[in-house]
Design an enzyme around this catalytic site. Structure first.
Site, PDB file in Angstrom:
ATOM      1  N   ASP A 126       1.388  -6.779  -9.255  1.00  0.00           N
ATOM      2  CA  ASP A 126       2.786  -7.210  -9.357  1.00  0.00           C
ATOM      3  C   ASP A 126       3.312  -6.873 -10.746  1.00  0.00           C
ATOM      4  O   ASP A 126       2.676  -7.213 -11.751  1.00  0.00           O
ATOM      5  CB  ASP A 126       2.854  -8.719  -9.105  1.00  0.00           C
ATOM      6  CG  ASP A 126       4.272  -9.239  -8.917  1.00  0.00           C
ATOM      7  OD1 ASP A 126       5.179  -8.769  -9.634  1.00  0.00           O
ATOM      8  OD2 ASP A 126       4.463 -10.124  -8.065  1.00  0.00           O
ATOM      9  N   ILE A 127       4.450  -6.214 -10.806  1.00  0.00           N
ATOM     10  CA  ILE A 127       5.032  -5.806 -12.089  1.00  0.00           C
ATOM     11  C   ILE A 127       5.328  -7.014 -12.987  1.00  0.00           C
ATOM     12  O   ILE A 127       5.395  -6.880 -14.210  1.00  0.00           O
ATOM     13  CB  ILE A 127       6.320  -4.973 -11.859  1.00  0.00           C
ATOM     14  CG1 ILE A 127       6.761  -4.246 -13.132  1.00  0.00           C
ATOM     15  CG2 ILE A 127       7.453  -5.863 -11.337  1.00  0.00           C
ATOM     16  CD1 ILE A 127       5.840  -3.160 -13.585  1.00  0.00           C
TER      17      ILE A 127
ATOM     18  N   TYR B 299      22.755  -7.412  -8.301  1.00  0.00           N
ATOM     19  CA  TYR B 299      21.865  -6.249  -8.387  1.00  0.00           C
ATOM     20  C   TYR B 299      22.263  -5.361  -9.570  1.00  0.00           C
ATOM     21  O   TYR B 299      21.415  -4.989 -10.389  1.00  0.00           O
ATOM     22  CB  TYR B 299      21.903  -5.450  -7.088  1.00  0.00           C
ATOM     23  CG  TYR B 299      21.274  -4.084  -7.210  1.00  0.00           C
ATOM     24  CD1 TYR B 299      19.901  -3.928  -7.307  1.00  0.00           C
ATOM     25  CD2 TYR B 299      22.068  -2.931  -7.251  1.00  0.00           C
ATOM     26  CE1 TYR B 299      19.321  -2.667  -7.440  1.00  0.00           C
ATOM     27  CE2 TYR B 299      21.497  -1.672  -7.372  1.00  0.00           C
ATOM     28  CZ  TYR B 299      20.126  -1.545  -7.477  1.00  0.00           C
ATOM     29  OH  TYR B 299      19.565  -0.306  -7.615  1.00  0.00           O
TER      30      TYR B 299
ATOM     31  N   LYS C 114      20.129  -4.515 -13.007  1.00  0.00           N
ATOM     32  CA  LYS C 114      19.773  -3.163 -13.431  1.00  0.00           C
ATOM     33  C   LYS C 114      20.316  -2.872 -14.829  1.00  0.00           C
ATOM     34  O   LYS C 114      19.651  -2.208 -15.638  1.00  0.00           O
ATOM     35  CB  LYS C 114      20.306  -2.138 -12.430  1.00  0.00           C
ATOM     36  CG  LYS C 114      19.632  -2.178 -11.069  1.00  0.00           C
ATOM     37  CD  LYS C 114      18.129  -1.935 -11.137  1.00  0.00           C
ATOM     38  CE  LYS C 114      17.771  -0.502 -11.445  1.00  0.00           C
ATOM     39  NZ  LYS C 114      16.302  -0.275 -11.423  1.00  0.00           N
TER      40      LYS C 114
ATOM     41  N   GLY D 141       0.801  -1.210   0.000  1.00  0.00           N
ATOM     42  CA  GLY D 141       0.000   0.000   0.000  1.00  0.00           C
ATOM     43  C   GLY D 141       0.837   1.264   0.000  1.00  0.00           C
ATOM     44  O   GLY D 141       1.998   1.267   0.416  1.00  0.00           O
TER      45      GLY D 141
ATOM     46  N   ALA E 180      11.795  -1.763  -8.289  1.00  0.00           N
ATOM     47  CA  ALA E 180      13.097  -2.437  -8.256  1.00  0.00           C
ATOM     48  C   ALA E 180      13.335  -3.006  -6.870  1.00  0.00           C
ATOM     49  O   ALA E 180      12.987  -2.388  -5.867  1.00  0.00           O
ATOM     50  CB  ALA E 180      14.237  -1.479  -8.621  1.00  0.00           C
TER      51      ALA E 180
END
Length: 339
Positions: A47-48, A131, A135, A33, A69
């Site tokens: 959810d992406i 990570y 990206k 939220g 991300a």
């Protein structure tokens, strides 16, 4: 209507607020939220990685700010790839299908690894860990989208500070509040650049307004060395903390072992980079985005710390991203006892 993916996170929530203040109709897509419920911001739970969720969130949307991300502190393993790469592909596919006017994609300075400085948009990419590699892979998808004629901007911010910023800075600020010694890897003489979340937001909004296609590095233009800026910050907030420097040849192997054993909150991106010079040449962003940062390193450290103190005990319960929550200090708590 504009969509902010990851709009409950640190950058995303501030971007959603400022877009709303500017008069935009704003929708947020996130799995958690919105941290401060706002009747002027529409929240879409989703959810992406889910095509149906993303397609639904894009109904009536003209521009998209893609902030979703997982960050280094999450130590998410393969989920870095699922969310930061797979989620980006899902979004780009649906944006292409829906003929979205412009996308602003939030990337990371981690795509560069630890290159020679100053870092420009032409500096080669050599991400150090999962990570950064995720990206970078996400960026490649956006570059492919641009090559197909899609209108999109990539924004690469340095380490971001500001109100509501917790994560690794929650540890730093707590130690300074308690007048503990602050330990730096190396001698602290490395020039090191941060950026304020308000400056990231203004750059994103400018990029979208101008519909710039390309990539832009974002950071402050007022910084010195990491040690000097931290000392100035500590002095301004009237803490009795002192900086203690530890040899990188001792600190890094120790932190790697603690990380492997899950005894430390720090991730490879933290202990493999914070002792090295790391700063952007922001001249391209200043010129092409018609943008300039407002905050210095010390300004943003002081303002972020004062927000932390004013919200101590409440801020750690704020829902949202990893940057919105207080990490467990684990074995670092033992070090704090002796500091």
């Amino acid at each position: 209507m504009v969509l902010v993916t990851g709009g409950s996170g640190f950058i995303g929530s501030e971007l959603a607020r400022q877009l709303s203040v500017s008069g935009e109709r704003v929708r947020v897509l996130d799995v958690v939220g919105f941290p401060q419920p706002n009747p002027d911001i529409e929240f879409c739970h989703g959810d992406i990685r889910n095509r149906d969720d993303v397609e639904k969130s894009l109904e009536g949307v003209k521009d998209v700010y893609h902030c979703v991300a997982l960050v280094p502190l999450a130590k998410a393993g393969r989920k870095f790839w699922e969310v930061n790469v797979g989620g980006t592909q899902v979004l780009l596919d649906q944006c292409e299908k829906k003929n979205v006017r412009h996308i602003v994609h939030i990337s990371s300075s981690a795509v560069y690894g630890t290159p020679e400085c100053p870092i420009t948009e032409k500096t080669p990419f050599h991400p150090l860990e999962i990570y950064g590699r995720a990206k970078y892979a996400g960026e490649r998808l956006v570059f492919d989208y641009q090559a197909r004629g899609g209108s999109a901007t990539i924004i690469r911010p340095r380490t971001v500070l500001g109100d509501f910023r917790l994560g690794i800075f929650d540890i730093l600020f707590e130690w300074i509040f308690e007048n503990r010694n602050i330990y730096l890897i190396g001698n602290g003489q490395n020039p090191f650049q941060f950026v304020h979340v308000a400056d990231v937001v203004s750059a994103c909004m400018q990029a979208c307004s101008l519909r710039r296609t390309g990539a832009y590095n974002i950071g402050t233009d007022r910084y010195v060395t990491l040690k000097a800026d931290l000392e100035s910050f500590i002095l301004q907030v009237e803490s009795r903390s002192s900086i203690r420097c530890i040899s990188e040849y001792l600190a890094i192997p120790m932190l790697e072992l603690l990380d492997l054993l899950k005894f430390s909150p720090l991730a490879p991106w933290h202990y493999k980079t914070y002792h090295k010079p790391f700063y952007f040449d922001i001249s391209k962003s200043v010129k092409e985005l018609e943008w300039r940062p407002l905050y210095s390193n010390v300004d943003m450290l002081v303002s972020s710390y004062r927000w932390f103190i004013a919200n101590r005990g409440v801020s750690s319960k704020t829902p949202g991203s990893t940057h919105h929550t207080s990490p467990k200090q684990k074995l670092l708590k033992v070090l704090k006892w002796f500091s």
